[in-house]
Design a protein around this motif. Structure first.
Motif, PDB file in Angstrom:
ATOM      1  N   THR A  13     -20.249  31.663  10.072  1.00 54.34           N
ATOM      2  CA  THR A  13     -20.492  32.070  11.455  1.00 54.34           C
ATOM      3  C   THR A  13     -19.703  33.340  11.749  1.00 54.34           C
ATOM      4  O   THR A  13     -18.585  33.520  11.276  1.00 54.34           O
ATOM      5  CB  THR A  13     -20.093  30.962  12.453  1.00 54.34           C
ATOM      6  OG1 THR A  13     -18.672  30.791  12.447  1.00 54.34           O
ATOM      7  CG2 THR A  13     -20.774  29.650  12.100  1.00 54.34           C
ATOM      8  N   GLY A  14     -20.319  34.227  12.524  1.00 57.15           N
ATOM      9  CA  GLY A  14     -19.655  35.504  12.787  1.00 57.15           C
ATOM     10  C   GLY A  14     -19.429  36.307  11.527  1.00 57.15           C
ATOM     11  O   GLY A  14     -18.460  37.060  11.433  1.00 57.15           O
ATOM     12  N   GLY A  15     -20.332  36.176  10.566  1.00 48.82           N
ATOM     13  CA  GLY A  15     -20.111  36.789   9.250  1.00 48.82           C
ATOM     14  C   GLY A  15     -20.683  38.173   9.084  1.00 48.82           C
ATOM     15  O   GLY A  15     -21.039  38.560   7.968  1.00 48.82           O
ATOM     16  N   THR A  16     -20.762  38.942  10.176  1.00 50.01           N
ATOM     17  CA  THR A  16     -21.414  40.252  10.104  1.00 50.01           C
ATOM     18  C   THR A  16     -20.454  41.435  10.119  1.00 50.01           C
ATOM     19  O   THR A  16     -20.868  42.558   9.855  1.00 50.01           O
ATOM     20  CB  THR A  16     -22.400  40.412  11.278  1.00 50.01           C
ATOM     21  OG1 THR A  16     -21.685  40.242  12.521  1.00 50.01           O
ATOM     22  CG2 THR A  16     -23.519  39.379  11.191  1.00 50.01           C
ATOM     23  N   VAL A  74     -21.578  24.513   2.245  1.00 48.24           N
ATOM     24  CA  VAL A  74     -20.307  24.962   2.824  1.00 48.24           C
ATOM     25  C   VAL A  74     -20.568  25.588   4.189  1.00 48.24           C
ATOM     26  O   VAL A  74     -21.487  26.409   4.336  1.00 48.24           O
ATOM     27  CB  VAL A  74     -19.605  26.002   1.929  1.00 48.24           C
ATOM     28  CG1 VAL A  74     -18.294  26.466   2.564  1.00 48.24           C
ATOM     29  CG2 VAL A  74     -19.344  25.439   0.539  1.00 48.24           C
ATOM     30  N   LEU A  75     -19.769  25.202   5.166  1.00 48.88           N
ATOM     31  CA  LEU A  75     -19.791  25.847   6.479  1.00 48.88           C
ATOM     32  C   LEU A  75     -18.444  26.501   6.713  1.00 48.88           C
ATOM     33  O   LEU A  75     -17.407  25.834   6.629  1.00 48.88           O
ATOM     34  CB  LEU A  75     -20.060  24.823   7.582  1.00 48.88           C
ATOM     35  CG  LEU A  75     -19.856  25.312   9.023  1.00 48.88           C
ATOM     36  CD1 LEU A  75     -20.819  26.444   9.365  1.00 48.88           C
ATOM     37  CD2 LEU A  75     -19.984  24.155  10.008  1.00 48.88           C
ATOM     38  N   VAL A  76     -18.456  27.797   6.988  1.00 50.11           N
ATOM     39  CA  VAL A  76     -17.231  28.518   7.338  1.00 50.11           C
ATOM     40  C   VAL A  76     -17.295  28.862   8.822  1.00 50.11           C
ATOM     41  O   VAL A  76     -18.124  29.677   9.250  1.00 50.11           O
ATOM     42  CB  VAL A  76     -17.053  29.797   6.506  1.00 50.11           C
ATOM     43  CG1 VAL A  76     -15.740  30.492   6.888  1.00 50.11           C
ATOM     44  CG2 VAL A  76     -17.079  29.493   5.025  1.00 50.11           C
ATOM     45  N   ASN A  77     -16.443  28.237   9.612  1.00 49.38           N
ATOM     46  CA  ASN A  77     -16.389  28.494  11.051  1.00 49.38           C
ATOM     47  C   ASN A  77     -15.440  29.656  11.316  1.00 49.38           C
ATOM     48  O   ASN A  77     -14.237  29.480  11.496  1.00 49.38           O
ATOM     49  CB  ASN A  77     -15.929  27.239  11.796  1.00 49.38           C
ATOM     50  CG  ASN A  77     -17.022  26.213  11.919  1.00 49.38           C
ATOM     51  OD1 ASN A  77     -18.121  26.511  12.370  1.00 49.38           O
ATOM     52  ND2 ASN A  77     -16.728  24.990  11.507  1.00 49.38           N
ATOM     53  N   THR A 105     -17.207  25.899  19.859  1.00 55.52           N
ATOM     54  CA  THR A 105     -18.327  26.280  18.990  1.00 55.52           C
ATOM     55  C   THR A 105     -18.121  25.857  17.528  1.00 55.52           C
ATOM     56  O   THR A 105     -19.097  25.449  16.877  1.00 55.52           O
ATOM     57  CB  THR A 105     -18.638  27.784  19.076  1.00 55.52           C
ATOM     58  OG1 THR A 105     -17.515  28.548  18.642  1.00 55.52           O
ATOM     59  CG2 THR A 105     -19.020  28.184  20.485  1.00 55.52           C
ATOM     60  N   PRO A 106     -16.904  25.895  16.958  1.00 60.14           N
ATOM     61  CA  PRO A 106     -16.744  25.334  15.611  1.00 60.14           C
ATOM     62  C   PRO A 106     -17.060  23.845  15.549  1.00 60.14           C
ATOM     63  O   PRO A 106     -17.614  23.361  14.559  1.00 60.14           O
ATOM     64  CB  PRO A 106     -15.270  25.613  15.278  1.00 60.14           C
ATOM     65  CG  PRO A 106     -14.908  26.776  16.110  1.00 60.14           C
ATOM     66  CD  PRO A 106     -15.674  26.592  17.385  1.00 60.14           C
TER      67      PRO A 106
END
Length: 252
Positions: A13-16, A74-77, A105-106
């Protein structure tokens, strides 16, 4: 070399941009299929990373997004952050939005991803901050949220074991494309870097490497842990303020 993530599906998430892009890039280099979700597409696409638009503050949209995934390992918050805002300079609603982004949100994303992760015997990596364990003047709501995030991760690790591992990367100061806005250009960055025992700010790739490790089979027995990625922490201010003669008591 640990190849356990090759072919796995990872959502960041927010990986941009910034730390998130560094994390997404690290997982892509490990051979994983990486999806970075955020409200806006990246200004500079990250090689090997797929982008998916998602407003993480919209729970129905989050559930729809994760429900449509064919698999998830895998989820990376990572999504989060806060502007500098002294407590008395804003109303409670503004501070509550910071807590929502960095803590609620996480939790929302993790719950939406749970069934996928349980089936895959996967893992969650929370991206925390040193602000969660020390005073955070100017970003108090952010610090409170990050403190809560570590506690959430530890509780989640117990509730979801043994199928899902949950850990936190506790991040210190990181040099990103926005660092100059916080520390005042190269001179300010150099001065701040001098307060870190290792003599520099972290690179996003440093955080990415830690996240990849915690998600990999190399960390198969690590859950409910917090990994400090802060270059040794902060030099205690009293050491520089003290006037004692440091040669006293030393042997010749």
């Amino acid at each position: 070399m640990d190849n356990s993530l090759r072919g796995r599906t990872v959502v960041v998430t927010g990986g941009t941009r910034g730390v998130g892009a560094g994390i997404a890039r690290a997982f892509a280099r490990s051979g994983a299929h990486v999806v970075a979700c955020a409200r806006r597409p990246p200004e500079v696409p990250v090689e090997g990373v797929e982008f998916a638009p998602l407003d993480l503050r919209d729970p129905p949209a989050v559930r729809t997004f994760f429900g449509a995934l064919p698999r998830l390992d895998v989820l990376v918050n990572n999504a989060g952050g806060a502007p500098y805002r002294p407590l008395a300079d804003a109303d409670p609603e503004r501070h509550a939005r910071v807590i929502e982004l960095n803590l609620v949100t996480p939790l929302t994303a993790s719950l939406a991803a749970y069934e996928h992760l349980r089936r895959a015997r996967g893992s969650v990596v929370m991206v925390g901050s040193v602000s969660g364990s020390r005073p955070s003047p100017g970003t108090a709501a952010y610090g409170a949220a990050k403190a809560g995030l570590e506690n959430l991760a530890r509780s989640m690790a117990v509730e979801w074991a043994p199928e899902v591992r949950v850990n936190t990367v506790v991040v210190g100061m990181v040099r990103t494309e926005l660092t100059h806005l916080h520390y005042g250009g190269e001179e300010g960055i150099a001065a701040v870097s001098g307060t870190v025992p290792l003599g520099r700010l972290a690179a996003p790739s440093d955080v990415g490497a830690a996240a990849v490790f915690l998600a990999s089979d190399a960390a198969a027995y690590i859950s409910g842990s917090s990994l400090l990625v802060h270059g040794g922490g902060e030099r205690p201010a009293f050491l520089d303020a003290a006037t004692v003669n440091r040669s006293v008591g030393k042997e010749e």
